[in-house]
Design an enzyme around this catalytic site. Sequence first.
Site, PDB file in Angstrom:
ATOM      1  N   ARG A  21       0.839  -1.208   0.000  1.00 27.94           N
ATOM      2  CA  ARG A  21       0.000   0.000   0.000  1.00 27.94           C
ATOM      3  C   ARG A  21       0.870   1.253   0.000  1.00 27.94           C
ATOM      4  O   ARG A  21       1.350   1.694   1.051  1.00 27.94           O
ATOM      5  CB  ARG A  21      -0.898  -0.008   1.227  1.00 27.94           C
ATOM      6  CG  ARG A  21      -1.772   1.224   1.414  1.00 27.94           C
ATOM      7  CD  ARG A  21      -2.820   1.376   0.367  1.00 27.94           C
ATOM      8  NE  ARG A  21      -3.779   0.273   0.434  1.00 27.94           N
ATOM      9  CZ  ARG A  21      -4.638   0.003  -0.554  1.00 27.94           C
ATOM     10  NH1 ARG A  21      -4.630   0.727  -1.667  1.00 27.94           N
ATOM     11  NH2 ARG A  21      -5.465  -1.006  -0.449  1.00 27.94           N
ATOM     12  N   ARG A  63       1.393  -6.422  -9.933  1.00 32.16           N
ATOM     13  CA  ARG A  63       1.846  -5.845  -8.655  1.00 32.16           C
ATOM     14  C   ARG A  63       1.988  -6.889  -7.559  1.00 32.16           C
ATOM     15  O   ARG A  63       2.495  -6.585  -6.481  1.00 32.16           O
ATOM     16  CB  ARG A  63       0.888  -4.723  -8.206  1.00 32.16           C
ATOM     17  CG  ARG A  63      -0.524  -5.157  -7.922  1.00 32.16           C
ATOM     18  CD  ARG A  63      -1.363  -4.002  -7.426  1.00 32.16           C
ATOM     19  NE  ARG A  63      -2.731  -4.406  -7.139  1.00 32.16           N
ATOM     20  CZ  ARG A  63      -3.583  -3.671  -6.406  1.00 32.16           C
ATOM     21  NH1 ARG A  63      -3.210  -2.522  -5.883  1.00 32.16           N
ATOM     22  NH2 ARG A  63      -4.811  -4.096  -6.195  1.00 32.16           N
ATOM     23  N   HIS A  71       0.387   3.603 -10.408  1.00 34.25           N
ATOM     24  CA  HIS A  71      -0.533   4.036  -9.348  1.00 34.25           C
ATOM     25  C   HIS A  71       0.248   4.774  -8.252  1.00 34.25           C
ATOM     26  O   HIS A  71       0.262   4.400  -7.090  1.00 34.25           O
ATOM     27  CB  HIS A  71      -1.223   2.797  -8.782  1.00 34.25           C
ATOM     28  CG  HIS A  71      -2.458   3.049  -7.992  1.00 34.25           C
ATOM     29  ND1 HIS A  71      -2.476   3.857  -6.882  1.00 34.25           N
ATOM     30  CD2 HIS A  71      -3.714   2.595  -8.148  1.00 34.25           C
ATOM     31  CE1 HIS A  71      -3.695   3.863  -6.392  1.00 34.25           C
ATOM     32  NE2 HIS A  71      -4.475   3.131  -7.141  1.00 34.25           N
ATOM     33  N   ASP A  74     -12.109  10.072  -6.747  1.00 34.29           N
ATOM     34  CA  ASP A  74     -11.677   8.890  -7.496  1.00 34.29           C
ATOM     35  C   ASP A  74     -12.103   9.105  -8.946  1.00 34.29           C
ATOM     36  O   ASP A  74     -13.194   8.713  -9.352  1.00 34.29           O
ATOM     37  CB  ASP A  74     -12.338   7.638  -6.900  1.00 34.29           C
ATOM     38  CG  ASP A  74     -11.698   6.358  -7.408  1.00 34.29           C
ATOM     39  OD1 ASP A  74     -11.982   5.290  -6.848  1.00 34.29           O
ATOM     40  OD2 ASP A  74     -10.915   6.445  -8.379  1.00 34.29           O
ATOM     41  N   GLU A 123      -2.115   9.159 -11.100  1.00 32.24           N
ATOM     42  CA  GLU A 123      -1.676   7.932 -11.756  1.00 32.24           C
ATOM     43  C   GLU A 123      -1.657   8.101 -13.273  1.00 32.24           C
ATOM     44  O   GLU A 123      -2.714   8.216 -13.898  1.00 32.24           O
ATOM     45  CB  GLU A 123      -2.640   6.800 -11.365  1.00 32.24           C
ATOM     46  CG  GLU A 123      -2.864   6.696  -9.851  1.00 32.24           C
ATOM     47  CD  GLU A 123      -4.112   5.903  -9.476  1.00 32.24           C
ATOM     48  OE1 GLU A 123      -4.728   6.215  -8.434  1.00 32.24           O
ATOM     49  OE2 GLU A 123      -4.493   4.998 -10.254  1.00 32.24           O
TER      50      GLU A 123
END
Length: 326
Positions: free
Chosen positions: A78, A101, A179, A224, A283
């Site tokens: 994270r 990832r 990201h 978002d 991102e």
Amino acid sequence: MSSAAPSPVVAPAVTENPTVQICRGINGLDKVVLRDFRGSSVEVYLYGAHVTSWKNEHGEELLFVSSKAIFKPPKAIRGGIPICFPQFSNLGPLEAHGFARNRFWSVDPSPPPFPVNSSNKTYVDLLLKSTEEDMKIWPHSFEFRLRVTLGPAGDLMLTSRIRNTNPDGKPFTFTFAYHTYFSVSDISEVRVEGLETLDYLDNLQNRQRFTEQGDAITFESEVDKIYLSTPTKIAILDHEKKRTFVIRKDGLSDAVVWNPWDKKAKSMADFGDDEYKHMLCIEAAAIEKPITLKPGEEWKGRQELSAVPSSYCSGQLDPRRVLQGA
Ligand code: TA6
């Protein structure tokens, strides 16, 4: 996928270069540390080819990593720079943000020639090749090469080269994102320049399409959004830290802006309740127009991050001048 980390094959470029060191990180996971003579540094884990640290010449950390981040497969780390491939978010049948990832990458023993002169740069080449396991969930053969470069001015460049190696002539299509979690002093004091008046898809409203207003973006609640066909330069102004992050991108037409704010922050086990105040994800991504590659074809997507001191009040750094490349 086996959770045991494979022992890394260390390429000569790593062993012979004092500014590139491979060592053990959290939970014994292998990481590569890049350093330059001025004191800047970058750390990237082979697990996920995940950059987890980028420091300037004063040793100040520029990326956010949660204090609750889990460094253990299959969980993605994270913070830092997770790589979303071959699927962004839930835009497809795979797990959110794809599987690159949470795979173990290797140091590329023989990277193909690189398009740009890297003589004065410190870098490492990482490689991910599709496995039989991957083919069960995404039936395509690929080679993903990632070069992580620490530039002479302390800039951080990530260059992805993805090749379709399908032996059966089949093309494949993917979406992609770096990201990136930037470390900011106070989210409510930060401004983002370069996305004004653009169309975006709002992930909080079923990806409905809207148009952004004409001013810099500021933050007062969960965000978002996927901004479409953005300029190649975006700036994050952090007044309190007198710092401006400049994001330059190639081959990545979109940009996602994300901050979970308080409620979503509480719902994430690997994220501190108040940590949303000190991070912002911008991102560089290819989402609206997925990338399709025929066998033998290669796609390149690059982002370059720089952190420049800015004292907004003195007008030394007018964001519009930054974005116009002055
Ligand atoms: O990039 C923004 C986003 O897709 C958000 O919707 C949020 O889910 C975030 O990524 C984090 O995703 P993750 O799978 O890492 O929890």
